[in-house]
Design a protein around this motif. Structure first.
Motif, PDB file in Angstrom:
ATOM      1  N   MET A  43      -1.699   8.389 -11.172  1.00  0.00           N
ATOM      2  CA  MET A  43      -0.763   7.260 -11.177  1.00  0.00           C
ATOM      3  C   MET A  43       0.302   7.426 -10.100  1.00  0.00           C
ATOM      4  O   MET A  43       0.657   6.464  -9.418  1.00  0.00           O
ATOM      5  CB  MET A  43      -0.117   7.110 -12.556  1.00  0.00           C
ATOM      6  CG  MET A  43      -1.076   6.602 -13.608  1.00  0.00           C
ATOM      7  SD  MET A  43      -0.333   6.176 -15.188  1.00  0.00           S
ATOM      8  CE  MET A  43       0.469   7.665 -15.679  1.00  0.00           C
ATOM      9  N   GLU A  44       0.813   8.640  -9.915  1.00  0.00           N
ATOM     10  CA  GLU A  44       1.804   8.883  -8.865  1.00  0.00           C
ATOM     11  C   GLU A  44       1.215   8.647  -7.482  1.00  0.00           C
ATOM     12  O   GLU A  44       1.863   8.064  -6.611  1.00  0.00           O
ATOM     13  CB  GLU A  44       2.350  10.303  -8.976  1.00  0.00           C
ATOM     14  CG  GLU A  44       3.260  10.505 -10.156  1.00  0.00           C
ATOM     15  CD  GLU A  44       3.660  11.952 -10.345  1.00  0.00           C
ATOM     16  OE1 GLU A  44       3.284  12.792  -9.491  1.00  0.00           O
ATOM     17  OE2 GLU A  44       4.335  12.237 -11.338  1.00  0.00           O
ATOM     18  N   GLN A  45      -0.013   9.082  -7.278  1.00  0.00           N
ATOM     19  CA  GLN A  45      -0.667   8.873  -5.981  1.00  0.00           C
ATOM     20  C   GLN A  45      -0.857   7.380  -5.726  1.00  0.00           C
ATOM     21  O   GLN A  45      -0.616   6.897  -4.621  1.00  0.00           O
ATOM     22  CB  GLN A  45      -2.011   9.591  -5.956  1.00  0.00           C
ATOM     23  CG  GLN A  45      -2.725   9.486  -4.635  1.00  0.00           C
ATOM     24  CD  GLN A  45      -4.057  10.220  -4.647  1.00  0.00           C
ATOM     25  OE1 GLN A  45      -4.488  10.712  -5.677  1.00  0.00           O
ATOM     26  NE2 GLN A  45      -4.701  10.275  -3.510  1.00  0.00           N
ATOM     27  N   ASN A  46      -1.253   6.636  -6.744  1.00  0.00           N
ATOM     28  CA  ASN A  46      -1.432   5.194  -6.608  1.00  0.00           C
ATOM     29  C   ASN A  46      -0.095   4.509  -6.325  1.00  0.00           C
ATOM     30  O   ASN A  46      -0.027   3.595  -5.495  1.00  0.00           O
ATOM     31  CB  ASN A  46      -2.074   4.614  -7.865  1.00  0.00           C
ATOM     32  CG  ASN A  46      -2.461   3.175  -7.690  1.00  0.00           C
ATOM     33  OD1 ASN A  46      -2.896   2.768  -6.620  1.00  0.00           O
ATOM     34  ND2 ASN A  46      -2.283   2.391  -8.722  1.00  0.00           N
ATOM     35  N   ASN A  47       0.981   4.934  -6.985  1.00  0.00           N
ATOM     36  CA  ASN A  47       2.295   4.341  -6.748  1.00  0.00           C
ATOM     37  C   ASN A  47       2.752   4.568  -5.318  1.00  0.00           C
ATOM     38  O   ASN A  47       3.323   3.672  -4.695  1.00  0.00           O
ATOM     39  CB  ASN A  47       3.321   4.917  -7.728  1.00  0.00           C
ATOM     40  CG  ASN A  47       3.139   4.384  -9.124  1.00  0.00           C
ATOM     41  OD1 ASN A  47       2.486   3.370  -9.333  1.00  0.00           O
ATOM     42  ND2 ASN A  47       3.695   5.083 -10.096  1.00  0.00           N
ATOM     43  N   ARG A  48       2.499   5.761  -4.774  1.00  0.00           N
ATOM     44  CA  ARG A  48       2.861   6.022  -3.379  1.00  0.00           C
ATOM     45  C   ARG A  48       2.084   5.103  -2.444  1.00  0.00           C
ATOM     46  O   ARG A  48       2.611   4.576  -1.477  1.00  0.00           O
ATOM     47  CB  ARG A  48       2.595   7.484  -3.032  1.00  0.00           C
ATOM     48  CG  ARG A  48       3.686   8.420  -3.463  1.00  0.00           C
ATOM     49  CD  ARG A  48       3.520   9.781  -2.819  1.00  0.00           C
ATOM     50  NE  ARG A  48       2.318  10.468  -3.236  1.00  0.00           N
ATOM     51  CZ  ARG A  48       2.219  11.252  -4.304  1.00  0.00           C
ATOM     52  NH1 ARG A  48       3.260  11.430  -5.064  1.00  0.00           N
ATOM     53  NH2 ARG A  48       1.089  11.846  -4.604  1.00  0.00           N
ATOM     54  N   ARG A  49       0.805   4.906  -2.732  1.00  0.00           N
ATOM     55  CA  ARG A  49      -0.028   4.053  -1.890  1.00  0.00           C
ATOM     56  C   ARG A  49       0.465   2.608  -1.937  1.00  0.00           C
ATOM     57  O   ARG A  49       0.549   1.928  -0.920  1.00  0.00           O
ATOM     58  CB  ARG A  49      -1.482   4.148  -2.364  1.00  0.00           C
ATOM     59  CG  ARG A  49      -2.468   3.573  -1.392  1.00  0.00           C
ATOM     60  CD  ARG A  49      -3.912   3.752  -1.862  1.00  0.00           C
ATOM     61  NE  ARG A  49      -4.216   5.119  -2.253  1.00  0.00           N
ATOM     62  CZ  ARG A  49      -4.766   5.459  -3.414  1.00  0.00           C
ATOM     63  NH1 ARG A  49      -5.085   4.542  -4.296  1.00  0.00           N
ATOM     64  NH2 ARG A  49      -5.023   6.715  -3.702  1.00  0.00           N
ATOM     65  N   VAL A  50       0.819   2.120  -3.130  1.00  0.00           N
ATOM     66  CA  VAL A  50       1.300   0.746  -3.282  1.00  0.00           C
ATOM     67  C   VAL A  50       2.615   0.561  -2.540  1.00  0.00           C
ATOM     68  O   VAL A  50       2.813  -0.421  -1.834  1.00  0.00           O
ATOM     69  CB  VAL A  50       1.441   0.385  -4.780  1.00  0.00           C
ATOM     70  CG1 VAL A  50       2.218  -0.896  -4.965  1.00  0.00           C
ATOM     71  CG2 VAL A  50       0.073   0.269  -5.418  1.00  0.00           C
ATOM     72  N   LYS A  51       3.542   1.533  -2.671  1.00  0.00           N
ATOM     73  CA  LYS A  51       4.824   1.430  -1.970  1.00  0.00           C
ATOM     74  C   LYS A  51       4.619   1.416  -0.467  1.00  0.00           C
ATOM     75  O   LYS A  51       5.272   0.669   0.250  1.00  0.00           O
ATOM     76  CB  LYS A  51       5.728   2.593  -2.365  1.00  0.00           C
ATOM     77  CG  LYS A  51       6.320   2.453  -3.746  1.00  0.00           C
ATOM     78  CD  LYS A  51       7.187   3.642  -4.076  1.00  0.00           C
ATOM     79  CE  LYS A  51       7.660   3.569  -5.514  1.00  0.00           C
ATOM     80  NZ  LYS A  51       8.417   4.759  -5.896  1.00  0.00           N
ATOM     81  N   GLN A  52       3.711   2.235   0.026  1.00  0.00           N
ATOM     82  CA  GLN A  52       3.455   2.270   1.458  1.00  0.00           C
ATOM     83  C   GLN A  52       2.889   0.927   1.924  1.00  0.00           C
ATOM     84  O   GLN A  52       3.294   0.409   2.953  1.00  0.00           O
ATOM     85  CB  GLN A  52       2.493   3.389   1.803  1.00  0.00           C
ATOM     86  CG  GLN A  52       2.215   3.488   3.290  1.00  0.00           C
ATOM     87  CD  GLN A  52       1.241   4.598   3.619  1.00  0.00           C
ATOM     88  OE1 GLN A  52       0.699   5.242   2.737  1.00  0.00           O
ATOM     89  NE2 GLN A  52       0.997   4.798   4.889  1.00  0.00           N
ATOM     90  N   ASN A  53       1.978   0.350   1.157  1.00  0.00           N
ATOM     91  CA  ASN A  53       1.403  -0.935   1.534  1.00  0.00           C
ATOM     92  C   ASN A  53       2.454  -2.032   1.529  1.00  0.00           C
ATOM     93  O   ASN A  53       2.457  -2.904   2.399  1.00  0.00           O
ATOM     94  CB  ASN A  53       0.258  -1.306   0.592  1.00  0.00           C
ATOM     95  CG  ASN A  53      -0.959  -0.445   0.804  1.00  0.00           C
ATOM     96  OD1 ASN A  53      -1.086   0.214   1.828  1.00  0.00           O
ATOM     97  ND2 ASN A  53      -1.841  -0.423  -0.169  1.00  0.00           N
TER      98      ASN A  53
END
Length: 126
Positions: A43-53
């Motif tokens: 979930m943390e990895q996905n949140n970082r990816r979403v914020k970057q996008n």
């Protein structure tokens, strides 16, 4: 009861000797219990990816559609001012598309100005 497993971290011995003990918990005896989902790392990895996008999209739009590849000024204060103006224009154009045209945008601005400055009569037209 949750269908997901949680991982419980609890080590009072190490917690008492930790240098951050006073910032982390007020407990003098037990330390701190940390419950984490078994999927928390994903979930943390996905949140970082979403914020970057989310952060990269406006920059890509400005570079491709508006040709904002470089700044024309020097110095941090001036560069931030220039980038701020470019993003104000970007945000206004997005707002215009969302609101449904220039007249709707003008009406929206008038409503916001009336909320901010209710006693000013000079805000009748733009």
């Amino acid at each position: 009861m949750s269908i997901f497993r949680t991982l419980v971290y609890n080590n009072p011995g190490q917690c008492r000797t930790c240098g951050l003990h006073g910032q982390c918990t007020k407990s003098k005896t037990n330390g701190r219990n940390i419950d984490r989902s078994e999927f928390s790392a994903e979930m943390e990895q996905n949140n970082r990816r979403v914020k970057q996008n989310l952060a990269e999209h406006p920059w890509g739009t400005l570079k491709r559609q508006r040709g904002f590849d470089y700044v024309l000024t020097r110095g941090k204060k001036k560069v931030l001012g220039e980038v701020g103006l470019v993003f104000i224009g970007y945000n206004l154009s997005r707002l215009e598309k969302i609101e449904g045209g220039i007249n709707a945008l003008k009406e929206f601005i008038m409503q916001m100005m009336a909320l901010l400055y209710p006693k000013r009569a000079c805000l009748k037209t733009i």
